[in-house]
Design an enzyme around this catalytic site. Structure first.
Site, PDB file in Angstrom:
ATOM      1  N   SER A 276       0.677   4.282  -0.709  1.00  0.00           N
ATOM      2  CA  SER A 276       0.151   5.624  -0.483  1.00  0.00           C
ATOM      3  C   SER A 276       1.232   6.681  -0.716  1.00  0.00           C
ATOM      4  O   SER A 276       1.784   6.765  -1.812  1.00  0.00           O
ATOM      5  CB  SER A 276      -0.448   5.704   0.926  1.00  0.00           C
ATOM      6  OG  SER A 276      -1.320   6.796   1.053  1.00  0.00           O
TER       7      SER A 276
ATOM      8  N   ASP B 186      -6.205   2.706  -0.104  1.00  0.00           N
ATOM      9  CA  ASP B 186      -4.874   2.669   0.496  1.00  0.00           C
ATOM     10  C   ASP B 186      -4.706   1.388   1.321  1.00  0.00           C
ATOM     11  O   ASP B 186      -5.530   1.073   2.174  1.00  0.00           O
ATOM     12  CB  ASP B 186      -4.752   3.905   1.396  1.00  0.00           C
ATOM     13  CG  ASP B 186      -3.471   3.988   2.193  1.00  0.00           C
ATOM     14  OD1 ASP B 186      -2.598   3.121   2.046  1.00  0.00           O
ATOM     15  OD2 ASP B 186      -3.359   4.944   2.981  1.00  0.00           O
TER      16      ASP B 186
END
Length: 284
Positions: A46, A156
């Site tokens: 991320s 993510d």
């Protein structure tokens, strides 16, 4: 008592996700550089993947910070489907700034983590267009939309492994790992007991999707409910750096200098704790 690995001969830098808290990674990179320590590989999740990508492309922490100050996150995203925001304008700006490289063309080898909602498995992406990999890695559920391709429905990986240590070790088993954690994973109570039973029942009611099916909001929520019960992977790196970021939250994208300073301070402390000073590293 075992000795700490000699990071002066190379290591994998594993950067966790955490939104705006991830600016602390810049301070970590500054402190490592001050000690003469350069990662031989970078693995990111991320926001850690975004910072890691810029570092792997040869940008200095100061250059990344300056770019972050000139970029307003919310002015460079738009409303998205299956999420609050669509990150593609932001990714297009990033592609322009970095020259739209392929991952395998970067000066420092980079791995970008993503999580497949269909299989419940993470993946380390080490080839292909950089911004395509980042789009998968930054797809925080309900904030940025998942990315679907022929192989999976990606988001993510941070909720399932806060710092991508297991992926880093699988990629380079012989390299020591320095991990940086700036945010936690999902709450542990979701993976056992009544919460798990409720989420699994909810998933069955909503239905799930495969990569070949149309991803509706109902099916997406079903996938999230099923995957939210998956266990969290916690693998200790050879050195864990945990900047003490206090009450800073993931939406503090404008607090670059403050968060980077904390990351730099606490990295110096972590390195000193294993006997590595700037003088000792440069003398080696």
């Amino acid at each position: 008592m075992s000795r700490a690995p000699d990071f002066r001969h190379g290591f994998t830098l594993a950067l966790g996700g955490g939104g705006g808290r991830g600016w602390a990674h810049l301070g970590v990179a500054r402190a490592l550089e001050a000690h003469g320590l350069s990662p031989s590989r970078i693995v990111g999740t991320s926001m850690g993947a975004v910072i890691g990508a810029a570092l792997a492309a040869g940008r200095t922490p100061d250059e990344i910070a300056e770019g972050g100050r000139s970029l307003s996150l919310y002015r460079n995203v738009r409303r998205g489907r299956l999420s609050l925001f669509d990150p593609r304008p932001l990714l297009e700006r990033l592609a322009t700034d970095l020259g739209d490289p392929r991952i395998e063309e970067l000066p420092v080898p980079l791995g970008v983590s993503a999580f497949d909602l269909v299989t419940g498995r993470p993946r380390l992406i080490t080839t292909g267009r950089l911004v395509d990999a980042l789009e998968k890695s930054i797809a925080v559920p309900l904030f940025f939309p998942p990315l679907r391709d022929a192989e999976g429905i990606w988001c993510d990986a941070g909720p399932w492994e806060g710092v991508p240590v297991s992926l880093a070790r699988a990629w380079a088993p012989d390299a020591p790992v320095i991990g940086v954690v700036v945010a936690g994973t999902k709450p542990a109570f979701l993976t056992y007991g009544p919460s798990t039973a409720f989420l699994r029942a909810t998933s069955l009611r909503l239905g799930t999707a495969t990569p070949t099916q149309r991803l509706t909001a109902r099916r997406y929520l079903g996938l999230l409910a099923a995957r939210w019960t998956d266990p969290v992977v916690v693998e200790a790196p050879d050195l864990l750096i945990a900047p003490r970021l206090g009450n800073a939250n993931a939406l503090h994208f404008g607090h670059i200098s403050e968060l980077a300073a904390i990351g730099e301070r606490d990295t110096h402390l972590a390195l000193a704790g294993i006997g590595l000073t700037e003088a000792s590293c440069h003398a080696a």
